[in-house]
Scaffold this active site. Structure first.
Site, PDB file in Angstrom:
ATOM      1  N   LYS A  12     -51.684  21.393 -34.387  1.00 37.49           N
ATOM      2  CA  LYS A  12     -51.637  22.775 -34.855  1.00 37.49           C
ATOM      3  C   LYS A  12     -50.956  22.869 -36.214  1.00 37.49           C
ATOM      4  CE  LYS A  12     -51.308  24.644 -30.150  1.00 37.49           C
ATOM      5  NZ  LYS A  12     -50.597  25.566 -29.253  1.00 37.49           N
ATOM      6  N   ARG A 175     -45.106  66.036 -22.103  1.00 41.37           N
ATOM      7  CA  ARG A 175     -44.209  65.038 -22.676  1.00 41.37           C
ATOM      8  C   ARG A 175     -44.813  64.458 -23.947  1.00 41.37           C
ATOM      9  NH1 ARG A 175     -44.887  59.191 -19.541  1.00 41.37           N
ATOM     10  NH2 ARG A 175     -47.174  59.137 -19.548  1.00 41.37           N
ATOM     11  N   HIS A 246     -40.709  55.491 -24.770  1.00 41.07           N
ATOM     12  CA  HIS A 246     -40.194  56.715 -24.158  1.00 41.07           C
ATOM     13  C   HIS A 246     -39.442  57.594 -25.161  1.00 41.07           C
ATOM     14  CE1 HIS A 246     -41.297  55.399 -20.165  1.00 41.07           C
ATOM     15  NE2 HIS A 246     -40.658  54.254 -20.346  1.00 41.07           N
TER      16      HIS A 246
END
Length: 293
Positions: A12, A175, A246
């Site tokens: 890689k 909300r 939230h």
């Protein structure tokens, strides 16, 4: 005790690549992170140190730079396919290649109301992504979006969930719904207008997020993926990861103030992570498209 080498070995490399096309006074910028992952019969280098079959990560890095010079990078899906087919087609020991590319967006700076020819500003955390896998004469393309932050200030509810002695979350019928979208979609076929498809898929997801009255983030996730499959026949499958960012109402009652859904505390921890896959019934077999390596 028996000790054996696993069946898959990889080499890689990761490259930061910025190109500037200077075809005229208006310059065009590409800012990419390119990861190459090559699969092959590499047991000898692990077991005996015989490197005859190893394509050095330095070579992989230089190949990315050279390909960016020899032809315009273009769409990241096409660039990934060119690189993957080069590695599998020129290295006898390499049986498969996975090329992952993140494209970092830049916007032209507006000067006097017009976009500047060669000055840019970074356009936030959103990245366009692709992962191209080539094995033999087959190719699979999974593209997507990462870091796309969305918010709607109403049109979202969350109630009716079980409550026990550890539940403190209040039910709500109004909300803020906010998330940072990681979306990946698996294409069917290669003869596609990648840029147009990406633009339309992004538009469909954003419009669905905005207009779907949400009873849960899970419902919104499904609606976003469903809308993509309904409108974009080139997409076989959509995978979405949506953290619930939230926003909690601040209690202003100690100050004699009423908070009518206007002042919130935006919490970065803790949060719920909602994930799901929406799959077309007649989707092609994914093969190694989602393999992680």
């Amino acid at each position: 005790m028996a000790i054996t080498l696993g069946p898959n070995q990889y080499g890689k490399a990761e490259v930061r690549l910025v190109t500037v096309r200077r075809d005229g006074p208006v310059h065009h910028l590409k800012d990419l992170t390119v990861s190459t992952s090559l699969r092959g019969e590499l047991a000898a280098t692990h077991l005996t140190g015989d490197n005859a079959g190893v394509l050095a990560t330095d070579t992989q890095k230089n190949t990315v730079y050279a390909f960016a010079k020899e032809a315009p990078v273009g769409e990241i899906e096409d660039f990934g396919l060119r690189l993957a087919r080069h590695f599998t087609g020129t290295q006898e020991n390499i049986t498969g290649a996975r090329i992952k590319i993140d494209e970092h967006g830049w916007d032209r700076i507006a000067v006097g109301g017009a976009p500047h020819d060669h000055a840019f500003s970074r356009s936030g955390d959103e990245r366009r992504t692709t992962a191209v896998t080539v094995q033999g004469d087959r190719a699979w393309v999974v593209s997507g979006i990462d870091g796309l932050t969305l918010l709607k200030s109403t049109g979202s509810e969350f109630h009716g969930f079980p409550r026990d002695q550890y539940t403190t979350l209040a039910e709500t019928s109004d909300r803020i719904l906010a998330t940072a979208v990681t979306a990946k979609w698996r294409y069917q076929g290669e003869d596609l207008d990648w840029a147009a498809s990406h633009t339309e898929i992004r538009r469909v997801m954003l419009e669905t997020f905005a207009t779907k009255h949400s009873l849960s983030l899970q419902q919104t996730l499904y609606a976003m993926g469903e809308a993509v499959l309904e409108k974009r026949p080139e997409v076989a499958e959509v995978r979405l990861s949506l953290p619930n960012k939230h926003h909690f109402l601040v209690d202003l009652s100690p100050f004699g103030l009423k908070n009518d859904n206007e002042v919130f505390y935006a919490a970065d921890r803790p949060y719920g992570l909602i994930e799901g896959t929406i799959l077309r019934d007649d989707a092609e077999d994914p093969g190694p498209a989602w393999d992680i390596h």
